[in-house]
Design an enzyme around this catalytic site. Structure first.
Site, PDB file in Angstrom:
ATOM      1  N   SER A  43       2.412  -6.415  12.497  1.00 31.43           N
ATOM      2  CA  SER A  43       3.157  -7.401  11.727  1.00 31.43           C
ATOM      3  C   SER A  43       4.318  -7.978  12.536  1.00 31.43           C
ATOM      4  CB  SER A  43       3.708  -6.737  10.454  1.00 31.43           C
ATOM      5  OG  SER A  43       4.466  -7.639   9.700  1.00 31.43           O
ATOM      6  N   ASP A  80      -8.021 -11.329   9.877  1.00 32.85           N
ATOM      7  CA  ASP A  80      -7.553  -9.946   9.746  1.00 32.85           C
ATOM      8  C   ASP A  80      -8.553  -8.866  10.145  1.00 32.85           C
ATOM      9  OD1 ASP A  80      -5.359  -8.268   9.049  1.00 32.85           O
ATOM     10  OD2 ASP A  80      -6.360  -7.738   7.189  1.00 32.85           O
ATOM     11  N   LYS A 107       0.108 -12.852  15.173  1.00 35.12           N
ATOM     12  CA  LYS A 107      -1.356 -12.821  15.115  1.00 35.12           C
ATOM     13  C   LYS A 107      -1.930 -13.997  14.319  1.00 35.12           C
ATOM     14  CE  LYS A 107      -2.990  -9.616  12.584  1.00 35.12           C
ATOM     15  NZ  LYS A 107      -3.791  -8.799  11.676  1.00 35.12           N
ATOM     16  N   THR A 108      -1.404 -14.208  13.124  1.00 37.05           N
ATOM     17  CA  THR A 108      -1.899 -15.303  12.281  1.00 37.05           C
ATOM     18  C   THR A 108      -1.518 -16.655  12.871  1.00 37.05           C
ATOM     19  OG1 THR A 108      -1.799 -13.922  10.301  1.00 37.05           O
ATOM     20  CG2 THR A 108      -1.850 -16.302   9.981  1.00 37.05           C
ATOM     21  N   HIS A 154      -8.999  -4.582  13.724  1.00 42.26           N
ATOM     22  CA  HIS A 154      -7.937  -5.164  12.905  1.00 42.26           C
ATOM     23  C   HIS A 154      -7.351  -6.319  13.706  1.00 42.26           C
ATOM     24  CE1 HIS A 154      -3.918  -4.606  10.577  1.00 42.26           C
ATOM     25  NE2 HIS A 154      -4.723  -5.425   9.942  1.00 42.26           N
ATOM     26  N   ARG A 181       2.689 -12.256  -1.010  1.00 42.88           N
ATOM     27  CA  ARG A 181       1.423 -12.612  -0.363  1.00 42.88           C
ATOM     28  C   ARG A 181       0.636 -13.634  -1.180  1.00 42.88           C
ATOM     29  NH1 ARG A 181      -0.653  -9.587   3.902  1.00 42.88           N
ATOM     30  NH2 ARG A 181       0.667  -7.853   4.547  1.00 42.88           N
ATOM     31  N   ARG A 230       0.840  -1.194   0.000  1.00 44.25           N
ATOM     32  CA  ARG A 230       0.000   0.000   0.000  1.00 44.25           C
ATOM     33  C   ARG A 230       0.880   1.251   0.000  1.00 44.25           C
ATOM     34  NH1 ARG A 230      -1.917   1.181   4.142  1.00 44.25           N
ATOM     35  NH2 ARG A 230      -0.842  -0.283   5.520  1.00 44.25           N
ATOM     36  N   LYS A 238      -8.099  -3.028   1.778  1.00 49.12           N
ATOM     37  CA  LYS A 238      -7.943  -2.086   2.873  1.00 49.12           C
ATOM     38  C   LYS A 238      -8.781  -0.826   2.664  1.00 49.12           C
ATOM     39  CE  LYS A 238      -5.389  -4.487   5.573  1.00 49.12           C
ATOM     40  NZ  LYS A 238      -6.026  -5.079   6.780  1.00 49.12           N
TER      41      LYS A 238
END
Length: 546
Positions: free
Chosen positions: A247, A266, A251-252, A229, A332, A68, A209
């Site tokens: 990041s 997410d 989290k994942t 988020h 990704r 982004r 996003k």
């Protein structure tokens, strides 16, 4: 007439009916409505937009922009947003007349091209969802949208008026001197026109996003719903948990629990009365250094219908080399949620029983797990702290603090206090909720001296919290950060629970903790005038630190 031309001719009227409200007054060369993944892959290959990997996934490049571009993301400033949007470095204003000018140019640019139109939803709870209509210049972008947004049921009538639309044309570049943009690429949200314009960039995440930013504005503003988020999962007894983290904090990884169903990885909303729900219909996961051993669910999800971005092959093969960073480290994959075996659909659940704030504290100061009261939860939520390991630049010898309000500052159109106050109200309305701060970073010293917290210990701490095994243990209050540190956790050595006791040099710990506390306070100054007393009460005790 070719099969493709027949298909286009048979649907052109309905497509044009859908495009007219978006400003398309002339018939595009070819307009395809809601093509299947197989059809979109066929088009992408025909258009030289990508190639297939040996697992059947479509590999595509995003061009110049591999992430982004926050400085080129704008919100139209008009009478509807003037007093509600948190204007500043994150939410950059854009003039309404310039938006109309760009919109007209984009529509004219697409008029003679082959385009792909998709109808989808954002929000798994039907009472809180947005109906979307997306116009793409590229077939693989339309496949990305198929994967990432929620798909209407087969045969469902989608001729509705959309709640929000996206027009995405990577090949269209703005003229900054004329169009009011910073440079040739742009992503502009117009809440009055209910439209997002994206041009000059092929990074598909701008669409995802963009809609997340829209939901971050509309849900608190109009539906008393907290957008988050975060990742989320749910146990066999219906006990859901949510995981916030920037990041690299886990989290994942930590929400991927084989004993619990995945709600989403997410973006979620928390309604006033109906619990939580996933905004999306898919996952957009990083794949740098991916292996089956580290992330088996993601590895197995990369198959026909999935997209991989900016990756490269092992030479002489069509096997993806996930260690290859020659294009970007931000490689990704995008795939539908049902590609994950333990994903639940519809992706909704009751209000969470546990909330985890994940931080990779490279200073080694924060406890590996601690419990938060309402004040500390709101303060730490607004701080959104993690620390990144020092780089290789000359003179950089210590970790770098990173603060991102509500663990997603760049997606917040409203002031962060709005979201923190909503979290506080949720805790009042659900008194059985436990909020935890989990340090997945360093212990026994800062980066370079200490060691990374073992993943097995972190998993054991989270499991203990989820199972209610930390309810009746003794706690001590951290003298600087005010969080409650458990004396024992099943399966975890007690000596690592007190961060200070793991340091050989206790004076060094005290100095490092004091320095980190000062960084928290300094970061919070920009919010202090807007925060209530209850939020401010969660600040570190800098006097003790000194």
């Amino acid at each position: 007439m070719t099969e493709l031309a027949t298909a286009v001719a048979s649907t052109s009227t309905s497509v044009l009916d859908r495009l007219a409200p978006l400003g398309f007054t002339h018939e595009p060369a070819q307009a395809h409505l809601n093509l299947t993944p197989a059809e979109l892959i066929e088009h992408a290959l025909r258009n030289d937009e990508g190639v297939l990997t040996d697992t059947g996934a479509l590999m595509a490049d995003t061009g110049q922009f591999t992430g982004r571009s926050p400085k080129d993301r704008f919100i139209v400033r008009d009478e509807n947003t003037e007093d509600s949007v948190w204007w500043g470095d994150i939410n950059l204003p854009f003039a309404p007349d310039k938006f109309e000018q760009l919109h007209a140019k984009m529509v004219a640019y697409l008029a003679g091209k082959e385009i792909y139109v998709r109808e989808a939803f954002a929000g798994a709870n039907p009472d809180y969802r947005l109906k979307l209509r997306i116009v793409n210049e590229q077939a693989w972008h339309n496949l990305f949208c198929y994967n990432m947004f929620l798909r209407p049921a087969e045969g469902e009538d989608t001729s509705w008026a959309p709640d929000f639309s996206i027009i995405c044309a990577p090949g269209f570049e703005a003229d900054p001197a004329v169009d009011g943009t910073r440079q040739k690429n742009f992503a502009i949200i117009n809440f009055t026109r209910k439209m997002i314009l994206i041009g000059g960039t092929g990074y598909a995440g701008e669409m995802k996003k963009g809609i997340f930013s829209v939901l971050n504005y509309l849900l608190p503003h109009e539906m008393n719903t907290l957008p988050m988020h975060c990742s989320a999962n749910v146990g066999a007894q219906g006990d859901s948990a949510i995981f916030f983290g920037l990041s690299g904090t886990g989290k994942t990884t930590l929400s991927a629990d084989p004993n619990r169903g995945l709600i989403g990885d997410d973006e979620h909303g928390w309604t006033p009365d109906a619990g939580i729900f996933n905004f999306e219909g898919g996952c957009y996961a990083k794949v740098i250094d991916l292996s089956r051993e580290k992330e088996p669910q993601i590895w197995d999800a990369i198959r026909f219908g999935s997209v991989v971005e900016n990756t490269r092959f092992v030479p002489g093969t069509h096997t993806v080399d996930y260690a290859n960073k020659s294009v970007t480290e931000n490689t990704r994959t995008a795939y539908p949620l049902h590609y994950i075996d333990n994903a639940i659909e519809p992706s909704v659940a009751d209000a969470p029983k546990n909330i985890f704030f994940l931080t990779a504290d490279a200073f080694g100061v924060l406890p590996p797990i601690s419990k938060l009261d309402k004040s500390h939860a709101m303060y730490l939520f607004m701080s959104g702290y993690t620390a990144k390991v020092a780089g290789t630049e000359m003179g950089v010898t210590e970790p770098q603090t990173t603060f991102s309000a509500c663990f997603g500052a760049v997606f917040l159109p409203l002031h962060p206090t709005k979201y923190a106050e909503m979290l506080g109200r949720k805790m009042d309305e659900n008194p059985d909720i436990n909020v935890w701060l989990v340090n997945t970073g360093w212990t026994g010293g800062a980066y370079g001296t200490g060691s990374r917290m073992k993943l097995g210990y972190t998993r054991a701490m989270i499991t203990a919290a989820l199972n209610g095994e930390l309810t009746d243990v003794d706690y001590t209050t951290h003298p600087i950060f005010g969080v409650e540190v458990p004396a024992t956790v099943p399966g975890v050595p007690s000596e690592i629970l007190d961060a200070r006791s793991t340091w050989a040099d206790k004076t060094a710990y005290d100095k490092t903790a004091a320095a980190l506390a000062e960084k928290f306070v300094e970061n919070f100054k920009k919010y202090a005038d807007f925060a209530n007393e209850e939020i401010l009460a969660g600040a570190p005790n800098v006097a003790v630190a000194a």
